[in-house]
Scaffold this active site. Structure first.
Site, mmCIF file in Angstrom:
data_model
loop_
_atom_site.group_PDB
_atom_site.id
_atom_site.type_symbol
_atom_site.label_atom_id
_atom_site.label_comp_id
_atom_site.label_asym_id
_atom_site.label_seq_id
_atom_site.Cartn_x
_atom_site.Cartn_y
_atom_site.Cartn_z
ATOM 1 N N TYR A 162 68.382 56.196 25.400
ATOM 2 C CA TYR A 162 69.684 56.500 26.001
ATOM 3 C C TYR A 162 69.844 55.768 27.315
ATOM 4 O O TYR A 162 68.885 55.202 27.849
ATOM 5 C CB TYR A 162 69.854 58.013 26.188
ATOM 6 C CG TYR A 162 69.026 58.606 27.319
ATOM 7 C CD1 TYR A 162 67.648 58.759 27.215
ATOM 8 C CD2 TYR A 162 69.629 58.993 28.514
ATOM 9 C CE1 TYR A 162 66.905 59.292 28.245
ATOM 10 C CE2 TYR A 162 68.887 59.525 29.557
ATOM 11 C CZ TYR A 162 67.532 59.678 29.419
ATOM 12 O OH TYR A 162 66.787 60.198 30.437
ATOM 13 N N ARG A 213 68.532 47.208 30.197
ATOM 14 C CA ARG A 213 67.421 48.151 29.977
ATOM 15 C C ARG A 213 67.530 48.797 28.595
ATOM 16 O O ARG A 213 66.512 49.031 27.936
ATOM 17 C CB ARG A 213 67.401 49.218 31.076
ATOM 18 C CG ARG A 213 66.162 50.111 30.970
ATOM 19 C CD ARG A 213 66.027 51.084 32.114
ATOM 20 N NE ARG A 213 67.150 51.983 32.187
ATOM 21 C CZ ARG A 213 67.358 52.853 33.185
ATOM 22 N NH1 ARG A 213 66.509 52.905 34.197
ATOM 23 N NH2 ARG A 213 68.397 53.646 33.175
ATOM 24 N N ARG A 259 63.358 62.866 6.088
ATOM 25 C CA ARG A 259 62.325 63.033 7.111
ATOM 26 C C ARG A 259 60.971 62.520 6.644
ATOM 27 O O ARG A 259 60.383 63.050 5.698
ATOM 28 C CB ARG A 259 62.217 64.509 7.518
ATOM 29 C CG ARG A 259 61.343 64.705 8.745
ATOM 30 C CD ARG A 259 61.255 66.176 9.147
ATOM 31 N NE ARG A 259 60.505 66.313 10.381
ATOM 32 C CZ ARG A 259 59.175 66.212 10.454
ATOM 33 N NH1 ARG A 259 58.457 65.993 9.363
ATOM 34 N NH2 ARG A 259 58.548 66.319 11.622
ATOM 35 N N HIS A 308 57.615 60.164 8.794
ATOM 36 C CA HIS A 308 57.319 59.575 10.100
ATOM 37 C C HIS A 308 57.534 58.063 10.193
ATOM 38 O O HIS A 308 58.136 57.592 11.137
ATOM 39 C CB HIS A 308 55.898 59.937 10.538
ATOM 40 C CG HIS A 308 55.741 61.385 10.907
ATOM 41 N ND1 HIS A 308 55.896 62.410 9.995
ATOM 42 C CD2 HIS A 308 55.445 61.977 12.087
ATOM 43 C CE1 HIS A 308 55.699 63.569 10.601
ATOM 44 N NE2 HIS A 308 55.422 63.344 11.868
ATOM 45 N N LYS A 315 63.225 54.295 28.032
ATOM 46 C CA LYS A 315 64.138 55.418 28.319
ATOM 47 C C LYS A 315 64.432 56.162 27.014
ATOM 48 O O LYS A 315 65.506 56.067 26.417
ATOM 49 C CB LYS A 315 65.419 54.916 28.991
ATOM 50 C CG LYS A 315 66.150 56.017 29.732
ATOM 51 C CD LYS A 315 67.169 55.466 30.687
ATOM 52 C CE LYS A 315 68.110 56.523 31.227
ATOM 53 N NZ LYS A 315 67.469 57.572 32.010
ATOM 54 N N GLU A 323 57.146 59.911 39.669
ATOM 55 C CA GLU A 323 58.609 59.911 39.804
ATOM 56 C C GLU A 323 59.080 61.325 39.507
ATOM 57 O O GLU A 323 58.288 62.200 39.167
ATOM 58 C CB GLU A 323 59.241 58.919 38.822
ATOM 59 C CG GLU A 323 58.970 59.245 37.364
ATOM 60 C CD GLU A 323 59.610 58.259 36.379
ATOM 61 O OE1 GLU A 323 60.613 57.625 36.735
ATOM 62 O OE2 GLU A 323 59.093 58.154 35.251
ATOM 63 N N LEU A 338 59.798 54.987 35.005
ATOM 64 C CA LEU A 338 60.954 54.270 34.500
ATOM 65 C C LEU A 338 61.460 53.339 35.604
ATOM 66 O O LEU A 338 61.562 53.763 36.762
ATOM 67 C CB LEU A 338 62.063 55.271 34.119
ATOM 68 C CG LEU A 338 63.304 54.631 33.510
ATOM 69 C CD1 LEU A 338 63.035 54.177 32.075
ATOM 70 C CD2 LEU A 338 64.478 55.596 33.541
HETATM 71 N N1 PLP Z 1 63.110 58.239 36.221
HETATM 72 C C1 PLP Z 1 63.440 59.016 35.177
HETATM 73 C C2 PLP Z 1 62.361 59.765 34.454
HETATM 74 C C3 PLP Z 1 64.774 59.116 34.771
HETATM 75 O O1 PLP Z 1 65.092 59.893 33.717
HETATM 76 C C4 PLP Z 1 65.770 58.416 35.500
HETATM 77 C C5 PLP Z 1 67.177 58.496 35.118
HETATM 78 O O2 PLP Z 1 67.567 59.142 34.180
HETATM 79 C C6 PLP Z 1 65.388 57.629 36.588
HETATM 80 C C7 PLP Z 1 64.034 57.558 36.907
HETATM 81 C C8 PLP Z 1 66.392 56.861 37.383
HETATM 82 O O3 PLP Z 1 66.904 55.782 36.643
HETATM 83 P P1 PLP Z 1 68.342 55.178 36.937
HETATM 84 O O4 PLP Z 1 68.356 54.794 38.379
HETATM 85 O O5 PLP Z 1 68.436 53.996 36.046
HETATM 86 O O6 PLP Z 1 69.345 56.242 36.630
#
Ligand code: PLP
Length: 286
Positions: free
Chosen positions: A33, A52, A100, A102, A148, A181, A206
């Protein structure tokens, strides 16, 4: 005014928007997403978010559900139909619908959902500028959080724990005490001598699009950046701490695990980064 969602080729009322029970996003979290901010009628950093998305899809060998330029048309159409000037646009792509099992199904078209949501910008900014409290939790996610993915259960549990503690975010912390993070944000501190510190994004976090833009904002303000891990102790002794994401931009952190950061008030460096953000970010008319 009813909200409108885009689901696999159709614009439909949000409340009737559904996907199949054998969508692999639903069955396996087999999807990715993106969330882009919409500010003052512009999609912020759309290119970065779509780049991304491309990377996330390719890491999971999921195809694009449609051409990138067609996706941009759908995003704008969803924003238009929902009359969003300030808010977010959300995109989700899954591997598609298949019985379904895997392993990857063969010959399946990826599913695409696009939604948009309005924010009251003044209210959101006022709340963010007051700062947030965070908690820390042990890192318990897989090692591909650079993708993501919609597989966000550890993030959901961490965020819930934060909410139960009266906080707004949770920082994942490695066994060595360094901060990875937040559950939905990147983590930063400002050292006593004014440098911005954030963990390198080569792996383990991320690579936030907002994080990347903040590097440019920092440069425009003449601020120094150190890309290195930092500990919770260092954050508590720092001049400022803040978090970043498309929906929060740079938001001051005023307390960690109930201990104040500096004087417990939002930091001026964070607020100046926040203020300059829109001028520096890439803006595409919505
Ligand atoms: N880290 C995580 C785990 C996230 O889910 C997000 C955003 O959803 C971010 C960092 C920040 O990313 P962005 O600046 O692209 O929104």
């Amino acid at each position: 005014m009813p909200r409108i969602a885009y689901v696999n080729g159709r614009y439909i009322a949000h409340r009737h928007a559904t996907v199949h029970i054998e969508d692999r996003g639903y069955q396996f979290a087999d999807g990715v997403y993106e969330v882009c901010e919409i500010a003052r009628g512009f999609i912020v950093d759309m290119k970065g978010h779509l780049d991304r998305l491309d990377r996330s899809l390719s890491e999971l060998s999921i195809g694009w559900p449609m051409h990138r330029s067609a996706l941009m048309v759908v995003m704008r159409e969803v924003i238009r139909r929902n009359h969003v000037r300030d808010g977010i646009v959300y995109l989700q792509v899954t591997r598609g619908v298949a019985p379904r099992d895997h392993p990857f199904p063969v010959g399946v078209t990826p599913s695409l959902v696009v939604t948009a949501k309005k924010f009251d910008a003044a209210k959101v900014h006022q709340k963010a500028e007051a700062g947030v409290q965070i908690i820390t939790v042990p890192e318990n996610r897989w090692d591909r959080v650079d993708i993501k993915s919609v597989g966000l259960l550890p993030n959901v549990l961490a965020k819930q724990k934060a909410r139960e503690a009266g906080a707004q975010e949770a920082w994942f912390v490695d066994p060595d005490g360094t901060v990875k993070e937040g559950a939905s944000t990147n983590a930063w501190i400002v050292t006593q001598d004014g440098a911005l510190v954030t963990r390198p994004a080569d792996h383990g976090i991320l690579r936030g699009i907002t994080r990347t833009t903040l590097f440019k904002v920092a440069e425009s303000l003449g601020l120094r950046i150190e890309e290195r891990p930092f500990t919770v102790e260092e954050a508590l002794a720092a001049r400022e701490a803040f978090l970043s994401s498309a929906t929060t931009l740079a938001t001051p952190i005023i307390a960690i695990d109930g201990h104040p950061v500096a004087n417990g008030h939002p930091g001026s460096v964070t607020l100046s980064l926040r203020q300059a953000f829109f001028d520096i970010a890439e803006k595409s008319p919505a």
